[in-house]
Design a protein around this motif. Structure first.
Motif, PDB file in Angstrom:
ATOM      1  N   LEU B 145       0.846  -1.203   0.000  1.00 43.53           N
ATOM      2  CA  LEU B 145       0.000   0.000   0.000  1.00 43.53           C
ATOM      3  C   LEU B 145       0.875   1.244   0.000  1.00 43.53           C
ATOM      4  N   GLY B 146       1.928   1.219   0.798  1.00 43.32           N
ATOM      5  CA  GLY B 146       2.833   2.362   0.870  1.00 43.32           C
ATOM      6  C   GLY B 146       3.525   2.631  -0.448  1.00 43.32           C
ATOM      7  N   ILE B 147       3.930   1.563  -1.137  1.00 38.98           N
ATOM      8  CA  ILE B 147       4.577   1.709  -2.449  1.00 38.98           C
ATOM      9  C   ILE B 147       3.611   2.395  -3.416  1.00 38.98           C
ATOM     10  N   LEU B 148       2.352   1.974  -3.324  1.00 36.15           N
ATOM     11  CA  LEU B 148       1.320   2.565  -4.194  1.00 36.15           C
ATOM     12  C   LEU B 148       1.175   4.065  -3.921  1.00 36.15           C
ATOM     13  N   LEU B 149       1.111   4.423  -2.635  1.00 35.58           N
ATOM     14  CA  LEU B 149       0.911   5.833  -2.266  1.00 35.58           C
ATOM     15  C   LEU B 149       2.161   6.668  -2.560  1.00 35.58           C
ATOM     16  N   LEU B 150       3.319   6.143  -2.145  1.00 37.43           N
ATOM     17  CA  LEU B 150       4.569   6.880  -2.325  1.00 37.43           C
ATOM     18  C   LEU B 150       4.919   6.986  -3.805  1.00 37.43           C
ATOM     19  N   GLY B 151       4.575   5.952  -4.543  1.00 40.62           N
ATOM     20  CA  GLY B 151       4.849   5.964  -5.978  1.00 40.62           C
ATOM     21  C   GLY B 151       4.085   7.045  -6.725  1.00 40.62           C
ATOM     22  N   LYS B 152       3.002   7.528  -6.128  1.00 41.37           N
ATOM     23  CA  LYS B 152       2.228   8.596  -6.777  1.00 41.37           C
ATOM     24  C   LYS B 152       2.923   9.954  -6.633  1.00 41.37           C
ATOM     25  N   LEU B 153       3.892  10.014  -5.703  1.00 42.84           N
ATOM     26  CA  LEU B 153       4.660  11.257  -5.552  1.00 42.84           C
ATOM     27  C   LEU B 153       5.856  11.164  -6.507  1.00 42.84           C
ATOM     28  N   LEU B 154       6.999  11.733  -6.115  1.00 39.18           N
ATOM     29  CA  LEU B 154       8.156  11.675  -7.001  1.00 39.18           C
ATOM     30  C   LEU B 154       9.398  11.364  -6.171  1.00 39.18           C
ATOM     31  N   PRO B 155       9.543  10.103  -5.758  1.00 37.74           N
ATOM     32  CA  PRO B 155      10.726   9.757  -4.960  1.00 37.74           C
ATOM     33  C   PRO B 155      11.962   9.717  -5.849  1.00 37.74           C
ATOM     34  N   LEU B 156      12.803  10.709  -5.750  1.00 34.66           N
ATOM     35  CA  LEU B 156      13.960  10.809  -6.645  1.00 34.66           C
ATOM     36  C   LEU B 156      14.989   9.714  -6.348  1.00 34.66           C
ATOM     37  N   ASP B 157      15.114   9.363  -5.082  1.00 36.59           N
ATOM     38  CA  ASP B 157      16.029   8.279  -4.710  1.00 36.59           C
ATOM     39  C   ASP B 157      15.156   7.115  -4.258  1.00 36.59           C
ATOM     40  N   SER B 158      14.752   6.274  -5.230  1.00 37.18           N
ATOM     41  CA  SER B 158      13.761   5.241  -4.924  1.00 37.18           C
ATOM     42  C   SER B 158      14.312   4.194  -3.956  1.00 37.18           C
ATOM     43  N   TRP B 159      15.626   3.947  -3.986  1.00 36.96           N
ATOM     44  CA  TRP B 159      16.197   2.989  -3.050  1.00 36.96           C
ATOM     45  C   TRP B 159      16.020   3.480  -1.618  1.00 36.96           C
ATOM     46  N   ARG B 160      16.370   4.736  -1.416  1.00 39.02           N
ATOM     47  CA  ARG B 160      16.303   5.287  -0.066  1.00 39.02           C
ATOM     48  C   ARG B 160      14.857   5.390   0.415  1.00 39.02           C
ATOM     49  N   SER B 161      13.987   5.915  -0.450  1.00 36.23           N
ATOM     50  CA  SER B 161      12.580   6.084  -0.070  1.00 36.23           C
ATOM     51  C   SER B 161      11.933   4.734   0.201  1.00 36.23           C
ATOM     52  N   GLY B 162      12.231   3.766  -0.676  1.00 36.48           N
ATOM     53  CA  GLY B 162      11.664   2.432  -0.504  1.00 36.48           C
ATOM     54  C   GLY B 162      12.149   1.764   0.770  1.00 36.48           C
ATOM     55  N   ALA B 163      13.438   1.964   1.081  1.00 33.06           N
ATOM     56  CA  ALA B 163      13.995   1.383   2.306  1.00 33.06           C
ATOM     57  C   ALA B 163      13.326   1.994   3.537  1.00 33.06           C
ATOM     58  N   LEU B 164      13.104   3.308   3.511  1.00 34.90           N
ATOM     59  CA  LEU B 164      12.428   3.970   4.640  1.00 34.90           C
ATOM     60  C   LEU B 164      11.021   3.430   4.820  1.00 34.90           C
ATOM     61  N   LEU B 165      10.329   3.268   3.701  1.00 37.60           N
ATOM     62  CA  LEU B 165       8.962   2.755   3.774  1.00 37.60           C
ATOM     63  C   LEU B 165       8.965   1.318   4.294  1.00 37.60           C
ATOM     64  N   GLY B 166       9.915   0.514   3.791  1.00 40.84           N
ATOM     65  CA  GLY B 166      10.032  -0.866   4.247  1.00 40.84           C
ATOM     66  C   GLY B 166      10.344  -0.941   5.734  1.00 40.84           C
ATOM     67  N   LEU B 167      11.154  -0.001   6.170  1.00 42.72           N
ATOM     68  CA  LEU B 167      11.507   0.076   7.589  1.00 42.72           C
ATOM     69  C   LEU B 167      10.250   0.337   8.420  1.00 42.72           C
ATOM     70  N   ALA B 168       9.482   1.334   8.002  1.00 38.09           N
ATOM     71  CA  ALA B 168       8.265   1.688   8.736  1.00 38.09           C
ATOM     72  C   ALA B 168       7.276   0.528   8.709  1.00 38.09           C
ATOM     73  N   ALA B 169       7.136  -0.107   7.533  1.00 35.74           N
ATOM     74  CA  ALA B 169       6.194  -1.214   7.390  1.00 35.74           C
ATOM     75  C   ALA B 169       6.587  -2.395   8.274  1.00 35.74           C
ATOM     76  N   GLY B 170       7.880  -2.639   8.419  1.00 36.83           N
ATOM     77  CA  GLY B 170       8.343  -3.747   9.251  1.00 36.83           C
ATOM     78  C   GLY B 170       8.321  -3.411  10.737  1.00 36.83           C
ATOM     79  N   LEU B 171       8.596  -2.151  11.044  1.00 39.45           N
ATOM     80  CA  LEU B 171       8.642  -1.770  12.463  1.00 39.45           C
ATOM     81  C   LEU B 171       7.265  -1.804  13.125  1.00 39.45           C
ATOM     82  N   LEU B 172       6.211  -1.616  12.324  1.00 41.31           N
ATOM     83  CA  LEU B 172       4.865  -1.625  12.914  1.00 41.31           C
ATOM     84  C   LEU B 172       4.544  -2.975  13.555  1.00 41.31           C
ATOM     85  N   PRO B 173       4.615  -4.093  12.807  1.00 39.43           N
ATOM     86  CA  PRO B 173       4.355  -5.378  13.457  1.00 39.43           C
ATOM     87  C   PRO B 173       5.406  -5.698  14.518  1.00 39.43           C
TER      88      PRO B 173
END
Lengths: 191, 216
Positions: B145-173
């Motif tokens: 879901l986060g990839i879908l939402l963030l992808g609608k913006l303009l993440p210039l450094d997709s590795w970094r943005s994706g890693a941050l999102l993955g971090l948040a997604a994993g830290l929740l559970p």
């Protein structure tokens, strides 16, 4: 040393105007958008000339940057400054372009801080000063370009470069110092 | 001006459609956090109940409450940073980097301190046999879901943005496991937090792939 590389009031006026034009473009105003992209194209070209020098592929890079701005236009919010947004896209896209289209040149540009650049800078700044600036290291060159030529504030330039404002302030001061030393060595007087 | 550039500008202007500017990032960030937290909580409860007495533990142990609140703050700030990274030149990016980094570091340090001075009496009660896999599994739908939402913006450094999102997604559970699984700091660090590295890498790969597809 007073580096008169641009008119700060003009930069502020430009930023305001571009912000307004983009807001109109958000609503679908084609005439405003045409005007915006036309002006941005010229600014981007001048910036890329300073950064990479004159090259046959520079126009391709300009167009890639305009395309990226077009695709990302919805991410601009008129409540935020225009230049940092635009130059973040331009910088990223120009580096991506070099990496994918001109990988050997990317390596060369990244590895050789003394590479001759800015051959057309005499259209923008006095030739001697331009040559001296082009011989600074990449960080110093970028710091001077962002703050003295393009007109970003220290905070904007710092955000754009991904460093703290105090680090950018230090970098600009060192760049000016290095430039002064270089000009003295080359016995060029500029005020 | 160059002819080709003029033609490109004409083409882009002809194709111009009205867009809604991505103004207030608190909307997508808040929506994502709420959806992700709801999903993870419900999914965990469907598999097994939370640790018995966790609410009382929060009330009775200030240190445990601090651990949990730090976790909430860290996850919220990392999620905010992920979405901020989708806006080129965002003025808050650097401040938020420091803020999120400090909170995340504080959260990890407090849990590490718990190895020597645990906030609660150590107990295997409430232990979930596959908590590490659960962390990774429950992070995936929020990540997508986060990839879908963030992808609608303009993440210039997709590795970094994706890693941050993955971090948040994993830290929740991982954070929910503090309430749902056995309380044991070493176990928490190794089996709840460590798997988050996997979700961070997954986020980086997925967002980069998505952005490359869009560009081509």
């Amino acid at each position: 040393m007073n580096l008169k590389m641009g008119n700060r009031q003009k930069w502020l006026d430009d930023s305001r105007r571009w912000s307004e034009l983009m807001s109109l473009a958000h609503r679908g105003d084609r005439a405003a958008y045409t005007r915006l992209l036309t002006e941005l194209g010229e600014v981007i070209k001048k910036y890329l000339l300073v950064r990479y020098g004159s090259a046959a592929w520079l126009e391709d890079m300009v167009q890639e940057c305009l395309l990226a701005i077009h695709r990302g236009r919805h991410t601009y919010d008129a409540r935020r400054p225009f230049r940092p947004w635009m130059f973040a896209i331009v910088r990223n896209r120009s580096i991506d372009f070099l990496r994918s289209e001109k990988p050997s040149l990317y390596q060369q540009t990244a590895a050789d801080p003394d590479a001759e650049t800015g051959l057309e800078l005499d259209q923008i700044v006095p030739l001697d000063l331009a040559r001296s600036i082009s011989r600074l290291n990449p960080d110093h060159r970028e710091a001077l370009t962002l703050t003295k030529y393009i007109g970003l504030t220290i905070e904007e330039a710092a955000t754009w470069s991904g460093i703290s404002p105090s680090a950018m302030k230090t970098r600009v001061a060192r760049a000016v110092h290095a430039l002064r030393k270089r000009l003295e060595r080359e016995a060029i007087v500029y005020e | 001006m160059n002819n080709r550039r003029t033609q490109l500008i004409q083409q882009l202007s002809t194709e111009l459609l009205p867009v809604n500017p991505a103004g207030n990032l608190s909307h997508p960030t808040g929506f994502w956090l709420l959806s992700a937290a709801t999903f993870c909580s419900v999914a965990m409860l469907l598999i097994a109940p939370f640790r018995s007495g966790w609410l009382l533990q929060l009330q009775q142990s200030p240190m445990f409450l601090l651990e949990v609140l730090l976790g909430v703050a860290a996850i919220g700030s990392i999620a905010s940073l992920a979405f901020i990274s989708g806006i080129p030149g965002h003025p808050l990016r650097e401040k938020m980097q420091w803020f999120a980094g400090a909170l995340a570091a504080a959260w990890i340090v407090v849990q590490a301190v718990g190895i020597v001075h645990p906030a609660l009496p150590l107990s295997p009660a409430g232990g979930r046999p596959h908590c590490n896999f659960e962390v990774i599994l429950y992070s995936l739908p929020p990540l997508l879901l986060g990839i879908l939402l963030l992808g609608k913006l303009l993440p210039l450094d997709s590795w970094r943005s994706g890693a941050l999102l993955g971090l948040a997604a994993g830290l929740l559970p991982a954070w929910l496991m503090q309430l749902a699984c056995a309380y044991e700091p070493v176990h928490g660090l190794l089996h709840h937090l460590a798997p988050v590295l996997v979700t961070a890498v997954a986020g980086a790969l997925l967002l980069d792939w998505q952005q490359r597809r869009r560009r081509n």
